[in-house]
Design an enzyme around this catalytic site. Structure first.
Site, PDB file in Angstrom:
ATOM      1  N   ASN A   9       2.244  -4.997   1.445  1.00 44.45           N
ATOM      2  CA  ASN A   9       1.167  -4.082   1.822  1.00 44.45           C
ATOM      3  C   ASN A   9       1.339  -3.785   3.306  1.00 44.45           C
ATOM      4  OD1 ASN A   9      -1.196  -2.798   2.475  1.00 44.45           O
ATOM      5  ND2 ASN A   9      -2.553  -4.511   1.973  1.00 44.45           N
ATOM      6  N   LYS A  11      -0.252  -1.813   5.132  1.00 45.61           N
ATOM      7  CA  LYS A  11      -1.521  -1.490   5.798  1.00 45.61           C
ATOM      8  C   LYS A  11      -1.339  -0.251   6.699  1.00 45.61           C
ATOM      9  CE  LYS A  11      -3.018  -6.202   5.169  1.00 45.61           C
ATOM     10  NZ  LYS A  11      -3.825  -7.322   5.600  1.00 45.61           N
ATOM     11  N   HIS A  97      -8.909  -3.876  -2.050  1.00 44.68           N
ATOM     12  CA  HIS A  97      -8.493  -4.826  -1.004  1.00 44.68           C
ATOM     13  C   HIS A  97      -9.719  -5.229  -0.171  1.00 44.68           C
ATOM     14  CE1 HIS A  97      -6.553  -6.474   2.565  1.00 44.68           C
ATOM     15  NE2 HIS A  97      -5.498  -6.655   1.794  1.00 44.68           N
ATOM     16  N   GLU A  99     -10.138  -5.509   2.885  1.00 47.77           N
ATOM     17  CA  GLU A  99     -10.388  -4.650   4.055  1.00 47.77           C
ATOM     18  C   GLU A  99     -11.135  -3.387   3.645  1.00 47.77           C
ATOM     19  OE1 GLU A  99      -6.341  -4.693   5.440  1.00 47.77           O
ATOM     20  OE2 GLU A  99      -6.594  -6.809   5.931  1.00 47.77           O
ATOM     21  N   GLU A 169      -6.763 -12.899  -2.947  1.00 53.47           N
ATOM     22  CA  GLU A 169      -6.572 -12.936  -1.493  1.00 53.47           C
ATOM     23  C   GLU A 169      -7.816 -13.520  -0.836  1.00 53.47           C
ATOM     24  OE1 GLU A 169      -3.362  -9.963  -0.135  1.00 53.47           O
ATOM     25  OE2 GLU A 169      -5.278  -8.928  -0.079  1.00 53.47           O
ATOM     26  N   GLY A 175      -4.109 -12.445   7.574  1.00 52.38           N
ATOM     27  CA  GLY A 175      -3.799 -12.125   8.961  1.00 52.38           C
ATOM     28  C   GLY A 175      -4.184 -13.220   9.945  1.00 52.38           C
ATOM     29  N   SER A 215      -1.341 -14.603   4.561  1.00 55.21           N
ATOM     30  CA  SER A 215      -0.376 -15.319   5.414  1.00 55.21           C
ATOM     31  C   SER A 215       0.811 -15.890   4.639  1.00 55.21           C
ATOM     32  CB  SER A 215      -1.083 -16.415   6.225  1.00 55.21           C
ATOM     33  OG  SER A 215      -2.065 -15.831   7.063  1.00 55.21           O
TER      34      SER A 215
HETATM   35  P1  13P Z   1      -1.250 -11.118   5.673  1.00 50.00           P
HETATM   36  O1  13P Z   1      -0.020 -11.469   4.862  1.00 50.00           O
HETATM   37  O2  13P Z   1      -0.940 -10.411   6.947  1.00 50.00           O
HETATM   38  O3  13P Z   1      -2.149 -12.306   5.849  1.00 50.00           O
HETATM   39  O4  13P Z   1      -2.074 -10.052   4.797  1.00 50.00           O
HETATM   40  C1  13P Z   1      -2.361 -10.314   3.468  1.00 50.00           C
HETATM   41  C2  13P Z   1      -2.901  -9.094   2.833  1.00 50.00           C
HETATM   42  O5  13P Z   1      -4.000  -8.675   3.116  1.00 50.00           O
HETATM   43  C3  13P Z   1      -2.042  -8.388   1.863  1.00 50.00           C
HETATM   44  O6  13P Z   1      -2.758  -7.419   1.168  1.00 50.00           O
END
Ligand code: 13P
Length: 257
Positions: A9, A11, A97, A99, A169, A175, A215
């Site tokens: 992803n 982002k 997601h 976010e 997740e 992150g 992560s």
């Molecule tokens: P990270 O791998 O940066 O923690 O992000 C995970 C994520 O949100 C994947 O959709």
């Protein structure tokens, strides 16, 4: 046997040229990968989708978007329809997601509409669920997962579920560098499968692929994916570099369960 699936992803990172470079680099590194043991999907931002599709043309690497709207077309300024995603070359789409839930008002109801619209157009939804730190500390993890799953899949039959991928997740691991331990991930993945068994049936629940996200790095992928109910990973930060993402994919392809 469930085939592992590793998705990147990206982002809101990468300009079009940067996205083309990353996709080309991965194509080179993964040229010799045994794709019969792992599915690989790249999810760039909307602007770079068709260029990345062109790079991935005639490879076994799939393409996904990071969100979708549920109407085919119309006066919905700023939205992107499943028809447009198909046209750009996508086979997958990330839906719900954390976010999007946190910053853009995504709810179980909108996730449900987006799953339906994606399936209608032959896109595979990657449906995200997961608790935040407060919910985990309050002992609400399972309740939250149940709420996300039951709400997101409300009214959808086993046939629809079988065409989707679920991504667990935990928001506190996204992150932050703080990965759920393989045992913590397995505990929730097992719960998700048990819940799907109650919502559908054992055979259906046994076939659904459940990715872990939060992560994920080359250093922890093998142990995570070695757990019985962890069927892949949804990778954020480490998917933005050729070295780290290809290492994750290669390590995942070597895990024999
Ligand atoms: P990270 O791998 O940066 O923690 O992000 C995970 C994520 O949100 C994947 O959709």
């Amino acid at each position: 046997m469930r085939k592992s699936i590793i998705a990147g992803n990206w982002k809101m990172y990468k300009t079009i040229n940067e996205a083309i470079d990353l996709a080309n680099g991965l194509k080179r590194e993964l040229f010799k990968l045994n794709f019969s043991s792992v599915d690989v999907v790249l999810c760039p931002g909307y602007c770079a989708l068709s260029e990345v599709a062109e790079v991935l043309n005639e490879t076994d690497i799939g393409l996904g978007a990071q969100d979708v709207y549920w109407q085919d077309e119309g006066a919905f300024t700023g939205e992107v329809s499943p028809v447009m995603l198909k046209d750009a070359g996508c086979q997958y789409v990330i839906i719900g997601h954390s976010e999007r839930r946190q910053f853009f008002g995504e709810t179980n109801q909108t996730v449900n509409k987006k799953i339906r619209a994606s399936l209608k157009h032959g896109l595979t939804p990657i449906v995200c669920v997961g608790e935040n730190l407060q919910e985990r500390e309050a002992g609400q993890t399972f309740n939250l997962i149940k709420n996300h799953l039951q709400g997101s899949f409300e009214g959808l039959g086993a046939e629809a579920l079988l065409k989707t991928v679920i991504a667990y997740e935990p928001v506190w691991a996204i992150g932050t560098g703080k990965t759920a331990t393989p045992d913590e991930a397995q505990e929730v993945h097992q719960y998700i499968r048990q819940l799907l068994k109650e919502m559908y049936d054992e055979e259906t629940a046994g076939q659904i692929r459940i990715q872990y996200g939060g992560s994920v790095k080359p250093e922890n992928i093998a142990e995570l994916i070695g757990k019985p109910d962890v069927d892949g990973a949804l990778v954020g930060g480490a998917s933005l570099k050729v070295d780290s993402f290809s290492a994750i994919v290669i390590k995942a392809s070597e895990v024999v369960k």
